[in-house]
Design an enzyme around this catalytic site. Structure first.
Site, short mmCIF file in Angstrom:
data_model
loop_
_atom_site.label_atom_id
_atom_site.label_comp_id
_atom_site.label_asym_id
_atom_site.label_seq_id
_atom_site.Cartn_x
_atom_site.Cartn_y
_atom_site.Cartn_z
N THR A 13 76.48 -80.08 -63.28
CA THR A 13 77.34 -78.92 -63.11
C THR A 13 76.60 -77.85 -62.33
OG1 THR A 13 78.77 -77.31 -64.23
CG2 THR A 13 76.65 -77.78 -65.25
N GLY A 17 78.43 -71.17 -67.10
CA GLY A 17 78.99 -71.16 -68.44
C GLY A 17 78.95 -72.53 -69.09
N ASP A 74 84.47 -82.66 -67.14
CA ASP A 74 85.57 -82.14 -66.34
C ASP A 74 86.61 -81.66 -67.34
OD1 ASP A 74 86.41 -81.75 -63.52
OD2 ASP A 74 88.23 -82.73 -64.26
N TYR A 158 89.39 -69.57 -68.41
CA TYR A 158 90.66 -69.14 -68.98
C TYR A 158 90.56 -68.73 -70.45
CZ TYR A 158 92.63 -71.32 -64.79
OH TYR A 158 92.92 -71.65 -63.49
N LYS A 179 82.76 -70.91 -81.20
CA LYS A 179 83.61 -71.68 -80.31
C LYS A 179 83.15 -73.13 -80.19
CE LYS A 179 85.00 -72.10 -75.47
NZ LYS A 179 84.66 -71.69 -74.10
N HIS A 192 87.40 -77.78 -77.19
CA HIS A 192 87.63 -79.09 -76.61
C HIS A 192 86.31 -79.77 -76.23
CE1 HIS A 192 87.60 -75.89 -73.72
NE2 HIS A 192 87.50 -76.70 -72.69
#
Length: 209
Positions: A13, A17, A74, A158, A179, A192
């Site tokens: 990546t 973040g 992803d 988001y 989180k 997720h």
């Protein structure tokens, strides 16, 4: 049979973040992580039509370029009333400047344009581990919730407009520890990415000692 990951891994990546979250998730397992950005590896074209395909493209490219196992995510936001958009194009909606405030405004404007009252949405994360010899492991996680006016400055992307089910706070108002922290006794996780990582850890990671 799943392959155990040990030693060093490349996190495929250039997103700061994601890099922070992935390093925090890997830390308890004694796996050293270096990012594709830190190695100066190019970002491959993400030509897949699904999250898993794009994660595999990134992981395999990093593994081949570095000669090390590589770990790629992803992920994106899928909005029910927008037929799943922005989905795999979540980052592209933010443009080259990575303007996610503009991307969130675009989503809300599109919902208003369609007269949509349904604000249901979910985040998807596909995690792929790839080795230089082509061996691949794939894991996915999802979290469901509602879209709200953006609130909070925690997280990235988001996060400020997504309120997960069972919470009054958005991901933008929830600490990183809450989180994507994992209760390893129960296997429970909120985000997720953390949920996908729980599955990956069960298959491919071992705690030291």
């Amino acid at each position: 049979m799943s392959r155990i990951l040990a030693g060093q891994v490349v996190i495929a990546t250039h997103n700061a973040g994601k890099l922070v979250e992935m390093r925090e998730l890997l830390a308890p397992f004694g796996v050293a992580a270096v990012s594709a950005g830190e190695l100066g590896l190019p970002e491959p074209d993400e030509t897949g039509t699904m999250f898993a395909e794009n994660a595999a493209i990134k992981a395999h490219a990093a593994a081949q370029a570095s000669g090390l196992p590589a770990f790629a995510d992803d992920s994106g936001l899928c909005v029910d009333a927008l037929d799943g958009a922005p989905g795999i194009f979540s980052a592209r909606w933010a443009g080259a400047a990575k303007d996610f405030s503009g991307a969130m405004a675009r989503i809300l404007a599109e919902l208003d344009r369609r007269g949509a009252t349904d604000r249901r949405a979910h985040f998807v994360s596909a995690l792929v581990l790839a080795w230089p010899d082509g061996h691949t492991e794939l894991f996915e996680g999802r979290v469901f919730g509602d879209l709200v006016e953006p609130r909070g400055t925690a997280g990235f992307g988001y996060d400020p407009m997504f309120r997960p089910d069972g919470f009054e706070r958005t991901f933008g108002e929830i600490s990183s520890e809450e989180k994507h922290g994992v209760d390893w006794q129960s296997g429970n996780a909120l985000s997720h990415r953390a949920r996908a990582f729980v599955a990956l850890a069960a298959a491919c990671l071992r705690r030291p000692g």
